[in-house]
Design an enzyme around this catalytic site. Structure first.
Site, PDB file in Angstrom:
ATOM      1  N   SER A 271       0.857  -1.180   0.000  1.00  0.00           N
ATOM      2  CA  SER A 271       0.000   0.000   0.000  1.00  0.00           C
ATOM      3  C   SER A 271       0.898   1.236   0.000  1.00  0.00           C
ATOM      4  O   SER A 271       1.978   1.227   0.593  1.00  0.00           O
ATOM      5  CB  SER A 271      -0.875  -0.024   1.256  1.00  0.00           C
ATOM      6  N   LYS A 277       1.088  -3.256   4.869  1.00  0.00           N
ATOM      7  CA  LYS A 277       0.156  -4.029   4.045  1.00  0.00           C
ATOM      8  C   LYS A 277       0.839  -4.901   2.996  1.00  0.00           C
ATOM      9  O   LYS A 277       1.832  -4.540   2.410  1.00  0.00           O
ATOM     10  CB  LYS A 277      -0.819  -3.092   3.316  1.00  0.00           C
ATOM     11  N   GLU A 284      -7.276 -10.427  -6.780  1.00  0.00           N
ATOM     12  CA  GLU A 284      -8.389  -9.473  -6.911  1.00  0.00           C
ATOM     13  C   GLU A 284      -8.586  -9.065  -8.366  1.00  0.00           C
ATOM     14  O   GLU A 284      -9.713  -8.976  -8.863  1.00  0.00           O
ATOM     15  CB  GLU A 284      -8.120  -8.235  -6.045  1.00  0.00           C
TER      16      GLU A 284
END
Ligand code: ARG
Length: 462
Positions: A271, A277, A284
């Site tokens: 991130s 993260k 996804e």
């Protein structure tokens, strides 16, 4: 640019309208297939004695030259591009290639050749994926994890069994692709505009030289039909749906709540603001590609809906979504293939989660059936046990035999083996069930079936 038509026109086509009508920007990707078909066609013109040996040689050599020297030109489509270039190189002789053949039968055959070729590449990707899934299933044939229904822990299962369930999805995709290939494998050349051709073209020979398996039966249908593109889009849609379900699963598994999967750095992103993260971006993105692939299926279905026979310009719109499907499905399968061998399972957590939610309650009920009770009554008794455990804040693994016997006299000490995770999975010892020795048997069958389809694809190769 040389136009293929215009004799009956007095004014030239509006420039912007021309740009709207042309398809060259899109169908230039079919260049090699166009060359291939014209190459074979020219040989046939020679067999028909329409051109002589030297003319044939000149045209074929020019085709090879053009093949190796592609450049962009502002043409209506790939067919006019090739013809213009031939005429520019060899003059009047180049104008001879279009007898008994129209762009209408030509365009169908070139997209068919493309799908056949690309299907073989897609089949290879499916083979890689299935091979790797089977390989990991063999390693994890007795690793225990919880199986879910309604996203609630349901029963313990083996990871090998789980991975083989994904293999089954891809096995059906593989079969679907082979079936689709069979429907694509028809040569339309000779159907001409719609009514067939006036020459004694040897359609059987053209089919053979282009390595098609079959000939289309009806010239009107041949130039109107795009079912094969729908079949391919359908294959892509179901395959991406499978990928999206598996990716969703992997995303769940990698999230902190499940913690079944440790994401490899090679397939995750970070991130820009939260330094801690590690996100499952790959899974996804694959999941989201179902949007465009379903869109492509609806695109071709809608183009064909209510369209009168035979050829209409609407059919030119079949290509963009076809190309997009080919590109997207190959990309998704390839990236997914790479990710499989990088999956690192948190087996300890999988095991500990399997102990939750009274996951072996059904085994408790099955035990009572073994002792002679009917299932409905045993289900009720087990329900009473669960209620008891919940009230006393214990689980099925630390309830005592004394407590159990109070609920039913049929319980004996051996019950604790039946309701352990290991006992539970060992009891599922039937064809296609989760017991480790059944998983090993399934693996043998899975390998056999995979080899079988690889052979079928080879035999079907163009
Ligand atoms: N570019 C056209 C297509 O992709 C080729 C066929 C053109 N035929 C015609 N009758 N205008 O469909």
């Amino acid at each position: 640019m040389i136009k293929l038509w215009g004799g009956r026109f007095e004014k030239s086509l509006d420039y912007e309208i021309f740009n709207f009508l042309k398809s060259f920007d899109v169908d230039k990707y079919l260049f090699f297939y166009e060359i291939k078909i014209i190459y074979v066609y020219v040989k046939n013109l020679f067999y028909l004695k329409y051109i002589n040996f030297y003319e044939k040689k000149i045209i074929l050599n020019s085709l090879i030259y053009i093949k190796n020297n592609f450049f962009f030109d502002n043409n209506e489509d790939i067919h006019s591009y090739l013809e213009s270039r031939l005429i520019k190189i060899i003059g009047e002789l180049g104008k001879k290639i279009y007898i008994g053949k129209s762009r209408n039968d030509q365009v169908s055959s070139i997209t068919r050749l493309l799908i056949l070729k690309e299907s073989n590449k897609i089949s290879q990707l499916l083979s890689f994926i299935r091979k790797n899934l089977i390989y990991i299933a063999e390693i994890e044939f007795e690793t225990i994890l919880p199986g879910f229904t309604h996203l609630q822990i349901a029963q313990p299962i083996t990871l090998g069994h789980y991975l083989l369930s994904w293999n089954e999805m891809f096995r059906r995709d593989h079969i679907r692709l082979l079936e689709c290939k069979k429907k694509v494998n028809f040569c339309t050349i000779g159907s001409a505009a719609l009514a067939g051709n006036n020459y004694l073209l040897n359609r059987f020979l053209i089919k053979k030289l282009l390595k098609f398996k079959f000939l289309t039966e009806n010239s009107i249908d041949a130039v109107s039909d795009r079912d094969y593109i729908i079949d391919f889009a359908n294959f892509c849609s179901i395959t991406i749906m499978h990928l999206s379900r598996i990716c969703e699963e992997l995303i769940n598994w990698s999230c902190n709540k499940f913690n079944f999967l440790i994401l490899s750095d090679k397939i995750s992103s970070g991130s820009s603001i939260m330094p801690q993260k590690k996100n499952p971006d790959l899974f996804e993105l694959i999941r989201s590609k179902s949007g465009r692939i379903y869109g492509n299926l609806f695109n071709i279905l809608t183009i064909l809906k209510s369209q009168p026979l035979s050829y209409n310009k609407d059919l030119q719109e079949d290509k963009e979504s076809l190309f997009d499907n080919i590109y997207t499905i190959k990309n998704c399968l390839n990236c997914f293939r790479k990710s499989i061998l990088l999956l690192k399972f948190n087996k300890k957590n999988m095991y500990l989660s399997s102990l939750k939610n009274f996951s072996t309650s059904t085994d408790l009920a099955d035990y009572l059936v073994l002792k002679g009770l009917n299932f409905r009554n045993s289900h009720f008794i087990v329900g009473t046990c669960i209620k008891y455990c919940e009230k006393n804040k214990i689980n099925l693994f630390n309830i005592t035999i004394k407590e159990l016997k109070k609920i039913s006299i049929f319980f004996e000490k051996d019950i604790f083996y039946y309701i352990s995770l290991e006992g539970s999975i060992q009891s599922k010892n039937n064809y296609g069930s989760t017991a480790p020795n059944q998983v090993l048997k399934s693996i043998k069958r899975a390998k056999y079936l995979l080899n079988n389809i690889i052979i079928n694809f080879k035999n079907d190769r163009i």
